[in-house]
Design a protein around this motif. Structure first.
Motif, PDB file in Angstrom:
ATOM      1  N   THR A 285      19.979 -38.443  -6.439  1.00 57.61           N
ATOM      2  CA  THR A 285      19.762 -38.527  -7.894  1.00 57.61           C
ATOM      3  C   THR A 285      19.154 -37.201  -8.364  1.00 57.61           C
ATOM      4  O   THR A 285      18.698 -36.391  -7.572  1.00 57.61           O
ATOM      5  CB  THR A 285      18.810 -39.676  -8.246  1.00 57.61           C
ATOM      6  OG1 THR A 285      17.645 -39.527  -7.444  1.00 57.61           O
ATOM      7  CG2 THR A 285      19.457 -41.028  -7.988  1.00 57.61           C
ATOM      8  N   TRP A 286      19.129 -37.019  -9.669  1.00 57.97           N
ATOM      9  CA  TRP A 286      18.617 -35.787 -10.275  1.00 57.97           C
ATOM     10  C   TRP A 286      17.096 -35.859 -10.348  1.00 57.97           C
ATOM     11  O   TRP A 286      16.546 -36.824 -10.879  1.00 57.97           O
ATOM     12  CB  TRP A 286      19.220 -35.660 -11.673  1.00 57.97           C
ATOM     13  CG  TRP A 286      18.936 -34.364 -12.346  1.00 57.97           C
ATOM     14  CD1 TRP A 286      18.090 -34.166 -13.405  1.00 57.97           C
ATOM     15  CD2 TRP A 286      19.506 -33.095 -12.052  1.00 57.97           C
ATOM     16  NE1 TRP A 286      18.093 -32.846 -13.768  1.00 57.97           N
ATOM     17  CE2 TRP A 286      18.952 -32.167 -12.955  1.00 57.97           C
ATOM     18  CE3 TRP A 286      20.433 -32.640 -11.104  1.00 57.97           C
ATOM     19  CZ2 TRP A 286      19.292 -30.810 -12.941  1.00 57.97           C
ATOM     20  CZ3 TRP A 286      20.765 -31.298 -11.088  1.00 57.97           C
ATOM     21  CH2 TRP A 286      20.207 -30.397 -11.996  1.00 57.97           C
ATOM     22  N   LYS A 287      16.427 -34.865  -9.793  1.00 58.26           N
ATOM     23  CA  LYS A 287      14.961 -34.862  -9.842  1.00 58.26           C
ATOM     24  C   LYS A 287      14.464 -33.589 -10.512  1.00 58.26           C
ATOM     25  O   LYS A 287      15.004 -32.513 -10.270  1.00 58.26           O
ATOM     26  CB  LYS A 287      14.376 -34.924  -8.433  1.00 58.26           C
ATOM     27  CG  LYS A 287      14.515 -36.279  -7.801  1.00 58.26           C
ATOM     28  CD  LYS A 287      14.346 -36.184  -6.296  1.00 58.26           C
ATOM     29  CE  LYS A 287      15.270 -37.153  -5.598  1.00 58.26           C
ATOM     30  NZ  LYS A 287      16.444 -36.504  -5.019  1.00 58.26           N
TER      31      LYS A 287
ATOM     32  N   TYR B 187      14.254 -33.377  -1.703  1.00 55.99           N
ATOM     33  CA  TYR B 187      13.141 -33.423  -2.677  1.00 55.99           C
ATOM     34  C   TYR B 187      12.867 -34.837  -3.151  1.00 55.99           C
ATOM     35  O   TYR B 187      13.778 -35.613  -3.338  1.00 55.99           O
ATOM     36  CB  TYR B 187      13.474 -32.501  -3.858  1.00 55.99           C
ATOM     37  CG  TYR B 187      13.724 -31.088  -3.374  1.00 55.99           C
ATOM     38  CD1 TYR B 187      12.659 -30.254  -3.048  1.00 55.99           C
ATOM     39  CD2 TYR B 187      15.030 -30.632  -3.167  1.00 55.99           C
ATOM     40  CE1 TYR B 187      12.891 -28.981  -2.555  1.00 55.99           C
ATOM     41  CE2 TYR B 187      15.260 -29.363  -2.665  1.00 55.99           C
ATOM     42  CZ  TYR B 187      14.191 -28.543  -2.371  1.00 55.99           C
ATOM     43  OH  TYR B 187      14.424 -27.299  -1.867  1.00 55.99           O
TER      44      TYR B 187
END
Ligand code: ATP
Ligand code: MG
Length: 331
Positions: free
Chosen positions: A316-318, A331
């Motif tokens: 997912t986008w972090k 991350y």
């Protein structure tokens, strides 16, 4: 109060563009190249967002789709207060509205040889859009054409000559003059200097920076050249197989890359200073096909840090502490 430099002028949400590659067959069904597959970004007014990635990752497709030059498969694009399209909500700007906005959103192409009609004089090329969009009254067209050529570093008499009489760099200036003549606010620059010699490249980039400051322009700058993007752009988005894997300020992305793919791209840029220390990462293999996409993280087939999780689960986008966004399980 919103400061001018914080105003978002261009906003792309979950953009998708799939091309059908095979006719429906009983065995395989329809197959698609997922050229752009869920891309989101926004660009602040009077700034430059650089889009980098290897050949075939979907950069040009993004450029064409956001300008409405090819129909989108999914997602939403907003330019100022105007929704250009919102596929999921069945919204598409009307043709008449789009014609009005067309002049404000321009594109400059990589190949100044292919994008200028050899049968037309430079004056005809640059004035075409001015006439079509009635940018100035009829009596002022010639004056406006000359002004644009001069702003782009060409002699006003160039208007009576033909594209073949110019060098590559000069032709790119003609392409820029043609775009600028429309009084644009936003320009997609698709590898505008990739076909030029290095010395000419920097002249064209400097011209584009001057014009940006003079006219308050905003650029989406597409390139496969990380060192150009680093020096030219405010922000950088790194693309791999139709998706953005990392995005942040040019400074952070280049000097402190997070995604293994970004690290690999940067490690292949020749060092510019003897004190520069770089982590060397060599990518295995080549980019997989956008038709048969890898499972999980699309980069796992080439990633030196891959784990079991990367094969099965897409990251997912972090957003990290330095404000860089990244899609990676590390991350
Ligand atoms: N009209 C089309 N029909 C089918 N597939 C297409 C079409 N246009 C692009 N593609 C495919 O979409 C993918 C992305 O192409 P695109 O031209 O956007 O890449 P790019 O990042 O601009 O590459 P380059 O750096 O070589 O210009 C590629 O796999 C390409 O083959
Ligand atoms: Mg391209």
């Amino acid at each position: 109060m919103i400061r001018k430099e914080d105003k978002i002028i261009f906003e792309v949400s979950n953009l998708k563009k799939y091309y059908q590659v095979r006719k429906k067959s009983f065995i395989r069904g329809k197959e698609y190249v997922k050229s752009v597959d869920g891309v989101s970004f926004s660009i602040k007014e009077n700034t430059i967002l650089g889009l980098v990635g290897e050949s075939g990752c979907g950069k040009s497709t993004i450029g064409k789709t956001v300008l409405g030059l090819t129909p989108p498969t999914g997602g939403k694009v907003k330019f100022g207060d105007n929704v250009i399209f919102d596929v999921e909500n069945n919204i598409k700007i009307s043709n008449s509205e789009m014609t009005k906005l067309r002049s404000e959103m321009q594109i400059i192409f990589q190949d100044p040889y292919a994008s200028l009609d050899p049968r037309k004089s430079v004056g005809q090329i640059v004035s075409e859009g001015i006439k079509k969009h009635k940018i100035v009254p009829k009596g002022n067209i010639e004056e406006k054409t000359k002004e644009m050529l001069e702003l782009c570093g060409l002699d006003a008499t160039s208007m009576f000559r033909y594209p073949h009489e110019f060098s590559g760099g000069q032709r790119q200036r003609i392409g820029i003059a043609r775009a600028l003549a429309m009084n644009p606010k936003f320009i997609v620059c698709d590898e505008p200097t990739a076909a030029l010699d290095v010395s000419i490249q920097s002249q064209i980039l400097n011209l584009m920076l001057d014009l940006k400051d003079k006219f308050g322009l905003t650029y989406l700058f597409i390139s496969h050249n990380f060192s150009v993007v680093k020096s030219f752009c405010d922000e950088i988005a790194v693309m791999y197989l139709g998706q953005i894997v990392e995005k942040g300020s040019a400074y952070e992305v280049y000097d402190n890359p997070k995604h293994p793919y970004t690290k690999a791209l940067i490690s292949s840029v020749p060092i510019q200073h003897p004190d520069e220390v770089k982590e060397r990462i060599t990518l295995e293999g080549s980019m997989p096909s956008a038709v048969d996409l890898p499972s999980g993280c699309r980069f796992h087939t080439r990633c030196p840090y891959k784990t079991e999780r990367c094969i099965n689960e897409s990251p997912t986008w972090k957003i990290l502490d330095n404000k860089t966004g990244v899609a990676c399980h590390i991350y």
